[in-house]
Motif scaffolding. Structure first.
Motif, PDB file in Angstrom:
ATOM      1  N   THR A  56       0.802  -1.225   0.000  1.00  0.00           N
ATOM      2  CA  THR A  56       0.000   0.000   0.000  1.00  0.00           C
ATOM      3  C   THR A  56       0.833   1.272   0.000  1.00  0.00           C
ATOM      4  N   SER A  57       2.150   1.156   0.102  1.00  0.00           N
ATOM      5  CA  SER A  57       3.009   2.341   0.021  1.00  0.00           C
ATOM      6  C   SER A  57       4.249   2.014  -0.783  1.00  0.00           C
ATOM      7  N   ALA A  58       4.780   3.019  -1.441  1.00  0.00           N
ATOM      8  CA  ALA A  58       6.007   2.827  -2.224  1.00  0.00           C
ATOM      9  C   ALA A  58       7.157   2.425  -1.311  1.00  0.00           C
ATOM     10  N   PHE A  59       7.207   3.000  -0.112  1.00  0.00           N
ATOM     11  CA  PHE A  59       8.267   2.652   0.835  1.00  0.00           C
ATOM     12  C   PHE A  59       8.184   1.183   1.221  1.00  0.00           C
ATOM     13  N   GLY A  60       6.962   0.711   1.529  1.00  0.00           N
ATOM     14  CA  GLY A  60       6.795  -0.680   1.913  1.00  0.00           C
ATOM     15  C   GLY A  60       7.209  -1.637   0.810  1.00  0.00           C
ATOM     16  N   THR A  61       6.825  -1.328  -0.411  1.00  0.00           N
ATOM     17  CA  THR A  61       7.194  -2.182  -1.544  1.00  0.00           C
ATOM     18  C   THR A  61       8.704  -2.206  -1.746  1.00  0.00           C
ATOM     19  N   ARG A  62       9.341  -1.025  -1.621  1.00  0.00           N
ATOM     20  CA  ARG A  62      10.809  -0.970  -1.763  1.00  0.00           C
ATOM     21  C   ARG A  62      11.495  -1.757  -0.652  1.00  0.00           C
ATOM     22  N   LEU A  63      10.951  -1.694   0.556  1.00  0.00           N
ATOM     23  CA  LEU A  63      11.541  -2.431   1.671  1.00  0.00           C
ATOM     24  C   LEU A  63      11.448  -3.938   1.440  1.00  0.00           C
ATOM     25  N   VAL A  64      10.307  -4.390   0.936  1.00  0.00           N
ATOM     26  CA  VAL A  64      10.164  -5.810   0.621  1.00  0.00           C
ATOM     27  C   VAL A  64      11.166  -6.206  -0.465  1.00  0.00           C
ATOM     28  N   GLN A  65      11.269  -5.401  -1.506  1.00  0.00           N
ATOM     29  CA  GLN A  65      12.190  -5.714  -2.598  1.00  0.00           C
ATOM     30  C   GLN A  65      13.632  -5.781  -2.107  1.00  0.00           C
ATOM     31  N   TYR A  66      13.999  -4.837  -1.252  1.00  0.00           N
ATOM     32  CA  TYR A  66      15.351  -4.825  -0.670  1.00  0.00           C
ATOM     33  C   TYR A  66      15.602  -6.093   0.144  1.00  0.00           C
ATOM     34  N   SER A  67      14.617  -6.486   0.956  1.00  0.00           N
ATOM     35  CA  SER A  67      14.767  -7.668   1.803  1.00  0.00           C
ATOM     36  C   SER A  67      14.885  -8.941   0.971  1.00  0.00           C
ATOM     37  N   LEU A  68      14.116  -9.003  -0.113  1.00  0.00           N
ATOM     38  CA  LEU A  68      14.225 -10.159  -1.002  1.00  0.00           C
ATOM     39  C   LEU A  68      15.624 -10.259  -1.595  1.00  0.00           C
ATOM     40  N   LYS A  69      16.113  -9.157  -2.131  1.00  0.00           N
ATOM     41  CA  LYS A  69      17.431  -9.160  -2.764  1.00  0.00           C
ATOM     42  C   LYS A  69      18.529  -9.473  -1.772  1.00  0.00           C
ATOM     43  N   LYS A  70      18.418  -8.911  -0.577  1.00  0.00           N
ATOM     44  CA  LYS A  70      19.411  -9.139   0.467  1.00  0.00           C
ATOM     45  C   LYS A  70      19.506 -10.610   0.828  1.00  0.00           C
ATOM     46  N   SER A 117       1.542  -5.929  -7.768  1.00  0.00           N
ATOM     47  CA  SER A 117       0.804  -5.953  -6.511  1.00  0.00           C
ATOM     48  C   SER A 117      -0.682  -6.041  -6.819  1.00  0.00           C
ATOM     49  N   THR A 118      -1.414  -6.690  -5.927  1.00  0.00           N
ATOM     50  CA  THR A 118      -2.860  -6.762  -6.113  1.00  0.00           C
ATOM     51  C   THR A 118      -3.501  -5.422  -5.784  1.00  0.00           C
ATOM     52  N   ALA A 119      -4.660  -5.178  -6.383  1.00  0.00           N
ATOM     53  CA  ALA A 119      -5.422  -3.970  -6.077  1.00  0.00           C
ATOM     54  C   ALA A 119      -6.206  -4.183  -4.789  1.00  0.00           C
ATOM     55  N   LYS A 120      -6.579  -3.107  -4.140  1.00  0.00           N
ATOM     56  CA  LYS A 120      -7.368  -3.204  -2.909  1.00  0.00           C
ATOM     57  C   LYS A 120      -8.826  -2.924  -3.251  1.00  0.00           C
ATOM     58  N   ASP A 121      -9.685  -3.943  -3.044  1.00  0.00           N
ATOM     59  CA  ASP A 121     -11.076  -3.777  -3.471  1.00  0.00           C
ATOM     60  C   ASP A 121     -12.066  -3.656  -2.314  1.00  0.00           C
ATOM     61  N   GLY A 122     -11.591  -3.826  -1.081  1.00  0.00           N
ATOM     62  CA  GLY A 122     -12.471  -3.667   0.063  1.00  0.00           C
ATOM     63  C   GLY A 122     -13.358  -4.855   0.347  1.00  0.00           C
ATOM     64  N   VAL A 123     -13.228  -5.945  -0.427  1.00  0.00           N
ATOM     65  CA  VAL A 123     -14.046  -7.140  -0.202  1.00  0.00           C
ATOM     66  C   VAL A 123     -13.287  -8.137   0.666  1.00  0.00           C
ATOM     67  N   SER A 124     -12.212  -8.664   0.145  1.00  0.00           N
ATOM     68  CA  SER A 124     -11.373  -9.594   0.898  1.00  0.00           C
ATOM     69  C   SER A 124     -10.054  -9.745   0.163  1.00  0.00           C
ATOM     70  N   ARG A 125      -9.044 -10.189   0.886  1.00  0.00           N
ATOM     71  CA  ARG A 125      -7.745 -10.418   0.245  1.00  0.00           C
ATOM     72  C   ARG A 125      -7.858 -11.515  -0.807  1.00  0.00           C
ATOM     73  N   ALA A 126      -8.647 -12.537  -0.520  1.00  0.00           N
ATOM     74  CA  ALA A 126      -8.841 -13.612  -1.501  1.00  0.00           C
ATOM     75  C   ALA A 126      -9.445 -13.066  -2.784  1.00  0.00           C
ATOM     76  N   ASN A 127     -10.415 -12.182  -2.665  1.00  0.00           N
ATOM     77  CA  ASN A 127     -11.031 -11.568  -3.830  1.00  0.00           C
ATOM     78  C   ASN A 127     -10.008 -10.761  -4.624  1.00  0.00           C
ATOM     79  N   GLU A 128      -9.122 -10.064  -3.905  1.00  0.00           N
ATOM     80  CA  GLU A 128      -8.093  -9.251  -4.564  1.00  0.00           C
ATOM     81  C   GLU A 128      -7.111 -10.133  -5.331  1.00  0.00           C
ATOM     82  N   ILE A 129      -6.722 -11.251  -4.724  1.00  0.00           N
ATOM     83  CA  ILE A 129      -5.787 -12.166  -5.381  1.00  0.00           C
ATOM     84  C   ILE A 129      -6.421 -12.774  -6.630  1.00  0.00           C
ATOM     85  N   CYS A 130      -7.641 -13.275  -6.485  1.00  0.00           N
ATOM     86  CA  CYS A 130      -8.315 -13.899  -7.629  1.00  0.00           C
ATOM     87  C   CYS A 130      -8.600 -12.882  -8.722  1.00  0.00           C
ATOM     88  N   GLY A 131      -8.962 -11.674  -8.314  1.00  0.00           N
ATOM     89  CA  GLY A 131      -9.196 -10.617  -9.289  1.00  0.00           C
ATOM     90  C   GLY A 131      -7.944 -10.270 -10.069  1.00  0.00           C
TER      91      GLY A 131
END
Length: 206
Positions: free
Chosen positions: A30-44, A54-68
């Motif tokens: 949900t934030s550019a900083f958070g995404t960059r931190l994840v990417q840094y941690s993966l590479k490290k 990244s999945t979109a946020k639809d307000g229904v459920s995380r499962a709905n966002e993933i499937c969507g």
């Protein structure tokens, strides 16, 4: 640190053994900083691929966002005349009970594709084996793009990533907040000051 090396090593094993790509579906997206931190941690920790999307946020459920995301991604691949880049197989790694929280029509799909991790331990070796099994067996008992969601429509924004020049035949949808810990420099103490002898669930947000 925010991400534990052992859990990231387990994620790397899944990626290395299956050739999967990572799509971020946790609150880190949900934030550019958070995404960059994840990417840094993966590479490290030796995961050198970039986060595919990244999945979109639809307000229904995380499962709905993933499937969507999967439905929209596959549609966009067909429209670009790149059917080979569709999602063929996928797994969702999450410590949330995704199927329970999903709309009723999606619950059977999520049951087949979800590895439910523990909020106390994060990703374990047995979770790796379950994820690899899901990603190396034909999705929907068919060789080809995932058909679990065929015919379903999701009213959420389309995928944000345009053309991806990397070929893939499998997809791992990884919610990385299951690796999250407090940032206290003492790994034996969580951020609320409780002892390492008391198991603490990993914090997450929707």
């Amino acid at each position: 640190g925010l991400f534990l090396a052992q859990q990231l090593a387990h994620l790397k094993a899944i990626v290395d053994r299956t050739g999967s790509r990572i799509v971020l579906s946790s609150a880190w997206r949900t934030s550019a900083f958070g995404t960059r931190l994840v990417q840094y941690s993966l590479k490290k920790n030796g995961i050198n691929q970039s986060i595919l999307d990244s999945t979109a946020k639809d307000g229904v459920s995380r499962a709905n966002e993933i499937c969507g995301w999967i439905v929209n991604w596959n549609k966009s691949c067909v429209l670009r005349n790149e059917p080979e880049k569709q999602v063929y197989r996928w797994v969702a790694l999450d410590d949330l009970p995704l199927a329970t929280l999903a709309p009723a029509e999606l619950q059977p799909v999520i049951h087949r594709h979800h590895v439910h991790t523990s909020p106390y331990t994060g990703l374990l070796a047995e979770d790796v084996e379950q994820a690899v099994s899901i990603l190396t067996q034909p999705c929907c008992l068919l060789e080809g793009p995932c058909q679990c969601l065929a015919g379903r429509n999701f009213v959420i924004p389309p995928v944000s990533t345009p053309w991806i020049p990397t070929f893939f035949s499998r997809m791992a949808t990884a919610t990385l907040d299951l690796f999250r810990r407090g940032s206290n420099p003492d790994p034996g103490t969580v951020t609320d000051g409780t002892s390492k002898d008391t198991p603490q669930p990993l914090p997450h947000s929707s």
